[in-house]
Design a protein around this motif. Sequence first.
Motif, short mmCIF file in Angstrom:
data_model
loop_
_atom_site.label_atom_id
_atom_site.label_comp_id
_atom_site.label_asym_id
_atom_site.label_seq_id
_atom_site.Cartn_x
_atom_site.Cartn_y
_atom_site.Cartn_z
N SER A 511 42.84 39.53 29.14
CA SER A 511 42.79 38.31 27.34
C SER A 511 41.75 38.32 27.62
N GLY A 512 40.80 38.35 26.61
CA GLY A 512 38.89 38.47 26.30
C GLY A 512 38.99 39.95 26.79
N LYS A 513 37.53 39.78 26.61
CA LYS A 513 36.90 41.25 27.36
C LYS A 513 36.94 41.64 28.60
N VAL A 514 37.39 42.91 28.49
CA VAL A 514 38.25 43.45 30.12
C VAL A 514 37.81 43.22 30.88
N GLN A 515 37.45 43.62 31.60
CA GLN A 515 36.65 43.40 33.24
C GLN A 515 37.24 44.88 34.21
N PRO A 516 36.62 46.04 34.75
CA PRO A 516 36.22 47.23 35.39
C PRO A 516 37.14 46.52 36.55
N MET A 517 36.53 45.54 37.11
CA MET A 517 37.21 44.89 38.57
C MET A 517 39.30 44.48 38.05
N GLU A 518 39.52 44.22 37.26
CA GLU A 518 40.57 44.44 36.51
C GLU A 518 41.76 45.22 36.51
N ILE A 519 40.88 46.76 36.29
CA ILE A 519 41.76 48.00 36.38
C ILE A 519 41.44 48.53 38.27
N GLN A 520 40.18 48.51 38.52
CA GLN A 520 40.34 47.96 39.81
C GLN A 520 41.13 47.95 40.84
N LYS A 521 41.83 46.38 40.16
CA LYS A 521 42.89 45.44 41.08
C LYS A 521 44.16 46.61 40.93
N LEU A 522 44.26 46.99 40.12
CA LEU A 522 45.71 47.10 40.17
C LEU A 522 45.64 48.74 40.72
N LEU A 523 44.56 49.01 40.46
CA LEU A 523 44.16 50.32 41.37
C LEU A 523 44.61 51.28 43.00
N GLY A 524 44.03 49.20 43.33
CA GLY A 524 44.80 48.75 44.76
C GLY A 524 45.32 49.00 45.01
#
Length: 742
Positions: A511-524
Motif C-alpha cells: 500500500s502506498g509507495k513500494v519500498q525495496p526492503m519489502e521485496i528484499q524481505k520476501l526474498l529472504g
Amino acid sequence: MDGTFEKRKKIIYALICDDYYIPMKLKEIAALLQVPKDQRQELKDVLDSLIGEGRIRVSKKGKYCKGETQTLTGVYQANPRGFGFVTVEGREEDVFIGEDDTGGAFQGDTVEIVLTREKDSSRQTGRDSGRRHRCEGRVVKILERGVTDLVGLYEKPKKKSYGFVIPDNRRFLEDVFIPEGKDGGAVDGHKVVVELTDYGGSGRKPEGRIREILGHVNDPGVDILSIVKGYDLPCEFPEKVMNQAERIPDHISEADMAGRKDIRDWQMVTIDGEDSKDLDDAVSLIKKGDSYVLGVHIADVANYVQEGSALDREALKRGTSVYLADRVIPMLPHRLSNGICSLNEGEDRLALSCIMTIDGAGHVTDHEIAETVIRVDRRMSYTGVAKILEEKDPEETHRYEEVVPMLRQMAALSGILREKRHRRGSIDFDFPEAKLILDERGKPVDIRPYERNTATRLIEDFMLLANETVAETYFWREAPFLYRTHGAPDEEKLRSLAIFINSFGYTMHISGKVQPMEIQKLLGRIEGTPQEALISRLALRSMQRACYAPENEGHFGLAAKYYTHFTSPIRRYPDLQIHRIIKDDLRGRLNEKKAEHYRKILPGAAKQSSQTERRAEEAERETVKLKKAEYMSDHIGETFEGVISGITKWGMYVELPSTVEGLVHVSSMHDDHYEYREDRYEMTGSHTGRTYRLGQKIRVRVAGADRLQRTIDFEIAKEGGKDHGESEDRREDDRQQQEGLS
C-alpha cells in the motif's frame, strides 16, 4: 451487404454524435437499438470500424464516445507472432497494436497511431486477476522507416533466377524477395546483408538487393558476424579516429603528472577476469585504527579523449563496448583501451581516484575525489583471489604474499558494506549468467553457470560504494551530471505478485509507495523453500530497467538515493562523460557557461547511452542463444532435469542447470488438452488434472535445436533415459533484466 454496413455506421455514428447521447457500453447500445443477441457481433463490427477510422473511441470503462481523434507518434516494435507495440515518448506504457492494425509497419519504424481503446485500470478478479490491459491503437501512417538493411539467409530455388532472404531477426515476419540480377553473386546458403528497396504490402513481399555477402552459413564466425551486422554494431574504427589514437603516446610524461596527487607508492591491485585486457579500475586499502581507507582508482580516459574530437564522437556513437562469445567490439581503439588507459601492472598511469574513509559500520565518514598518478603492484584474477580468500590455497597465497594481508582486509570490508546495503533494503537477485567455452573454430564445447565468488563480490561492493559516493557529492554540488536511475516496480505486477504469494502463506506490504526492503524481505523469507525459484522470478519480472538520466531519481534496486556510473570509462560513455565534469570541477573550470554547456548536451548523451546499452545487451543475448542452440544440437534425444522457467499459452519454457533454456510446445503434450492459467502461472490438463507450475522441476528430452532461429525444443521425457543435470533457477531474459538493474 457493404451498403447495409455503411448505413449502419451512419446510424450508429449519428447516435453517438447526438447532443443527448450519454456514453454507453456495447450491451447498453444494443438494448437501446433493440439489437438481438445473435446480431451483437455485427453491432460490434460496426463500432470497431468507426473506432478504426478514429471517429469514435472507447473510454477506460468500455463506453463508446465521440472520436476527438488523437494521433500519437512513436516507434513500432514488432512481435514474431504478428502483433506489436508502439513506444511513445512521455507515455509510461507502450500502445498495443493488433495484427490487423499494423498498417504495414516494420520493426523500428516511426509511425503515427490513433488510440482505439484506452487502458482499463479497473482491478480484475478471478481468472483474469493481474492481467494487464494496455492501451490499444492502430497505425495510420508510417513517418520514417527504421530499417533499411536486414541480415539473413539467402535461399535460391533450383532452376529459378530469383531468390529470397529469410531474416535472422524474427521481428521481421516476411521473407525478402530478391529479383533476378539483385543477388550480388550470392548462392544458396550464404548469410547476407540485404538492402530493402520495397517494403511490400497488400499481399506483396518486401523486395531488396544483396549488398554484402558475409559467408556461408556453416563457415566459422559467420554466425556471430551476422549478429554484429544485424544489430548494426560498428566493427572498424574510421581512419580519422585511428589516426588520432596513433598520435597518443604509449607512456605518461612528467608534464602529464603535473598538479596530480602522486600515490604511486600506495599498494594497489587490479582484480579482473583472466582474459581481461582493458583494466580500468584498481583498488587499494589501508586500515587506520577502526577505520578503513579505501581507494577506487579509475583510468583517466578523459585525459586522452577530448570532448568533440573524432575519438569522442565515435565513442558516443558506440556508447559501450560489446562483449560477444568470440570477440569484443570496443568503445575505444585498442591502443587506448588495452594500452595507455589500461591500468597495467608496474606501469605509471593517470587515474581519477575516489578515496573514502569508512567506519566499522560501513559509513563513509570522509572522502576525496582527485586526479592521481598510480602504479598497480599486482594484476590479479577473480579466480586467484578466490583461491586465496576462500580456499586458503598455499601456492596462490605464496605467489601474492605481499598483498595477501590487504586482500584479507578487503574481504572484511566487503562483508561490512554488503551487510549495510542489506540493512537498507538493497535487492540482490543472484541468478548466475552463462559461461560459454568455445574451441578454436568458435564451436561451443561446454556451457555452465558463471558463479559469483568472494572476489567478484568484493570488487562489486567497492565499485558500488564509489559510484554512490561520487553521485551524492555532485548531487549536492548541484552540478550538471549523469545519473544511473532505476524506478520503482510496476504496481500492477507487484499487486499480482502479492495476491499470488498469499496462496503460499507469504505477504507483502504494497500500500502506498513500494519500498525495496519489502521485496528484499520476501526474498529472504522464501530462501531455501520450494517456492524460491518461482517467486524470485516473478519479483524480478516486476522490476523496471535502469537507465541514464541527467536528473537524480535514485536507484530502487540498490535502495540508493544517489547512484551513477563512474568506474568504467574505457567501456561506457556515461562514465567518460562524468569524468570530464569532475575534472572541470576539480580544476575550477566548472563555471556557469561550462555548466550550461553540459546541461545542454547531457540529455542527448543519456538517451544515446541508454539506447546503445540496450542494443549491446540484445546482441549479447542473441549470441548466447545462438551458441546454446548450437551446443544442444549435439545433444538431440538426451534427457535432462530442469526447472520450468516460464509458462505461456503456447507452452512451457524449461531451464537446465547449464542455463540452457528450451520450449516444451503445448502441441507436443499429447497426453491431454492443457489450459493456460495466467493468474496462477500454471498449465493444467483438462482430463488428467495434471498441473505444471512455474519453478517446478521436470525432466525433458531435447527434441530439436535451430541455430538460425536460435531456439531449442524440448519434450516431456517419459521415465528412464540418461539424466544429464539437476534443476537450477535461471533464465536468459531474467539475466538481462538483472543486469538492467545495476
